[in-house]
Design a protein around this motif. Structure first.
Motif, PDB file in Angstrom:
ATOM      1  N   ASP A 406      11.771  17.195 -11.882  1.00  0.00           N
ATOM      2  CA  ASP A 406      12.574  17.878 -12.898  1.00  0.00           C
ATOM      3  C   ASP A 406      12.935  19.303 -12.496  1.00  0.00           C
ATOM      4  OD1 ASP A 406      10.003  18.773 -13.036  1.00  0.00           O
ATOM      5  OD2 ASP A 406       9.872  18.783 -15.230  1.00  0.00           O
ATOM      6  N   ARG A 407      12.740  19.631 -11.245  1.00  0.00           N
ATOM      7  CA  ARG A 407      13.129  20.935 -10.711  1.00  0.00           C
ATOM      8  C   ARG A 407      13.715  20.734  -9.320  1.00  0.00           C
ATOM      9  NH1 ARG A 407      12.266  21.926 -15.202  1.00  0.00           N
ATOM     10  NH2 ARG A 407      11.183  23.702 -16.168  1.00  0.00           N
ATOM     11  N   ILE A 408      14.570  21.653  -8.898  1.00  0.00           N
ATOM     12  CA  ILE A 408      15.152  21.604  -7.552  1.00  0.00           C
ATOM     13  C   ILE A 408      14.509  22.689  -6.692  1.00  0.00           C
ATOM     14  CG2 ILE A 408      17.268  21.949  -6.217  1.00  0.00           C
ATOM     15  CD1 ILE A 408      18.837  20.764  -8.503  1.00  0.00           C
ATOM     16  N   GLY A 409      14.226  22.355  -5.433  1.00  0.00           N
ATOM     17  CA  GLY A 409      13.705  23.339  -4.500  1.00  0.00           C
ATOM     18  C   GLY A 409      12.226  23.266  -4.228  1.00  0.00           C
ATOM     19  N   ALA A 410      11.545  22.215  -4.697  1.00  0.00           N
ATOM     20  CA  ALA A 410      10.102  22.097  -4.459  1.00  0.00           C
ATOM     21  C   ALA A 410       9.744  22.100  -2.978  1.00  0.00           C
ATOM     22  CB  ALA A 410       9.555  20.844  -5.140  1.00  0.00           C
ATOM     23  N   PRO A 411      10.494  21.399  -2.094  1.00  0.00           N
ATOM     24  CA  PRO A 411      10.137  21.426  -0.669  1.00  0.00           C
ATOM     25  C   PRO A 411      10.313  22.795  -0.029  1.00  0.00           C
ATOM     26  CG  PRO A 411      11.575  19.564  -1.177  1.00  0.00           C
ATOM     27  CD  PRO A 411      11.599  20.459  -2.356  1.00  0.00           C
TER      28      PRO A 411
END
Length: 472
Positions: A406-411
């Motif tokens: 539910d979020r973008i940019g975790a990696p």
């Protein structure tokens, strides 16, 4: 040492863990020109692929042996042979990983026998390495499946070295990383190692394959980057092996036995003490001084610890994560004087006894809510599955671990090193500030209450206000 409280109920309510077969698939994604073929039903692969794509926002190379009702009863070894043949002829991968699933393990599939049959019947595919790994869904978690896959890759791809002990003059270092490290974390490790003039070989290297880069090809059925399969054959030349995470102990033991290369093991690289130990090891290994850039970052972390201790000191946190990540966050928070009132892990490993908490519960998110409420937690740390629990408890959530759909940019988020630890402290403190946890209630004098009552009293001839205007 923390007390381990094992499961005492027959089912999971709001499960926390991701399956070990998914963890093994993640490890294979860190090998260049590789693909994982899960031995199970189509749904087993599709379900895991959804989470991998949602977390990394990247195409994911996964295939399946597509077991159905007939093959489940009569035997599915032929599915493995046929699947390997099709993938080799169609894509010509450097490596095919075969994680098993709960279905194939319950059915009793002989994956190693099926691979041997494939080798005999299709010698033209000899260039493709095949690595089966037993990872049933009902045993372990994403972390254990990841570690098993790395162990099997070393077992099948690293030859026995004739001259053991490594090459002290070589600049090469081997780095075994665990499942909790993001691509950005691995990049940070490589930057620190390269600052001492060393050349790292990371196994597996997600920082190249799942770092969010655009590819020149419109579509590639294989992984686009990662550790080259040929690197496994030169691991014996390294000056040293660096191991990150307690879960990698079996793989590290095997690699040391095969190559004789000395290794240095760290539970994690979060917080001042952990990073200091890591850089001290690199300094002793190379004789090179710590760079000014890293010294500057250390000073910045120290300042961040001073800035955030007003918010985190005497705080109460609840964490739900795989064992290695749970240990890392526990140490980081303990260094800031924050109490870990709820520690939930999906699987039981030896490192949990060393978590800085009174007890660690092996369980699910229902236990997280129970222990967090009983401990009067101020915040929650966990993956996206914890969002509903945090909302019910009315607590802020720091998303960490896998999956984060539910979020973008975790990696791209870096948690380790001086820089990553600093940002983590900022994020934790900001969550507490935004939620106003622990804020002092405004003082209201008893005399002010009396004055309000007197001003609110109106005699029979005095005008008073009401919704329609002033009246007598």
């Amino acid at each position: 040492m923390a007390d381990i409280i094992k499961r005492n109920k027959a089912l999971s309510v709001s499960p926390l863990k991701a399956s070990s077969s998914l963890g093994a698939s993640l490890a294979f994604l860190g090998i260049r020109d590789a693909i994982a073929m899960l031995h199970g039903a189509q749904g087993c692969t599709a379900y895991g692929k959804i989470y991998l794509i949602g977390h990394f926002r990247e195409p994911v190379a996964l295939q399946t042996t597509a077991m159905d009702q007939v093959s489940t009863i009569m035997g599915a070894d032929e599915n493995v042979v046929e699947g390997l043949k099709t993938i080799c002829n169609k894509f010509n991968p450097a490596l095919i990983g075969i994680p098993t699933t709960g279905l194939s393990e319950t059915q009793g599939s002989d994956v190693n026998g099926a691979v041997a049959t494939f080798r005999k019947s299709h010698p033209e595919c000899f260039k493709t390495a095949v690595v089966p790994v037993e990872t049933p869904d009902y045993v372990g978690s994403l972390e254990t499946g990841f570690a098993k896959a790395v162990y099997e890759m070393i077992n099948r791809l690293v030859p026995e070295s004739e001259t053991k002990g490594g090459i002290a003059s070589n600049r090469q270092v081997n780095i075994l990383v665990n499942a909790s490290l993001t691509p950005a974390d691995i990049d940070e490790i490589k930057d620190m190692v390269e600052a001492f003039g060393l050349l790292p070989i990371v196994i597996p290297d997600l920082s190249i394959s799942l770092d969010g880069h655009l590819n020149e090809l419109d579509f590639n059925p294989l992984t686009t980057g990662g550790t080259c399969i040929g690197d496994f054959e030169i691991l014996y030349k390294a000056r040293a092996t660096i191991v990150i995470g307690s879960s990698m102990t079996p793989a590290a033991d095997l690699l040391k036995e095969r190559t004789g290369v000395p290794d240095y093991r760290f539970d994690h690289l979060m917080g001042l003490n952990a990073v200091d130990s890591f850089l001290s090891m690199l300094h002793e290994l190379t004789g090179q001084p710590v760079s000014r850039r890293l010294e500057r970052q250390r000073q910045q972390l120290q300042d961040a610890m001073l800035d955030t201790h007003f918010n985190l000191g005497m705080g109460r946190a609840a964490i739900a994560a795989d064992p290695d990540l749970l240990k890392a966050f526990g140490d980081l928070l303990a260094g800031m004087g924050c109490d870990l009132v709820a520690a939930i892990s999906p699987s039981n490993t030896a490192i949990l006894r060393h978590v800085v908490a009174r007890e660690v519960k092996i369980g699910d998110l229902q236990e997280l809510e129970k222990y967090a409420q009983a401990g009067e937690a101020d915040l929650i740390i966990g993956n996206s599955h914890c969002a509903a629990s945090a909302e019910r408890l009315g607590l802020p959530l720091l998303r960490a671990g896998f999956p984060q759909y539910d979020r973008i940019g975790a990696p791209a988020r870096c948690w380790i090193g001086y820089r990553g630890s600093r940002q983590t402290l900022f994020d934790l403190a900001n969550l507490l500030i935004a939620s106003e946890q622990g804020a002092v209630e405004p003082y209201r004098s008893i005399y002010a209450q009396v004055q309000d009552l007197e001003e609110g009293h109106h005699g029979p001839d005095k005008p008073h206000a009401h919704a329609g205007g002033w009246q007598h």
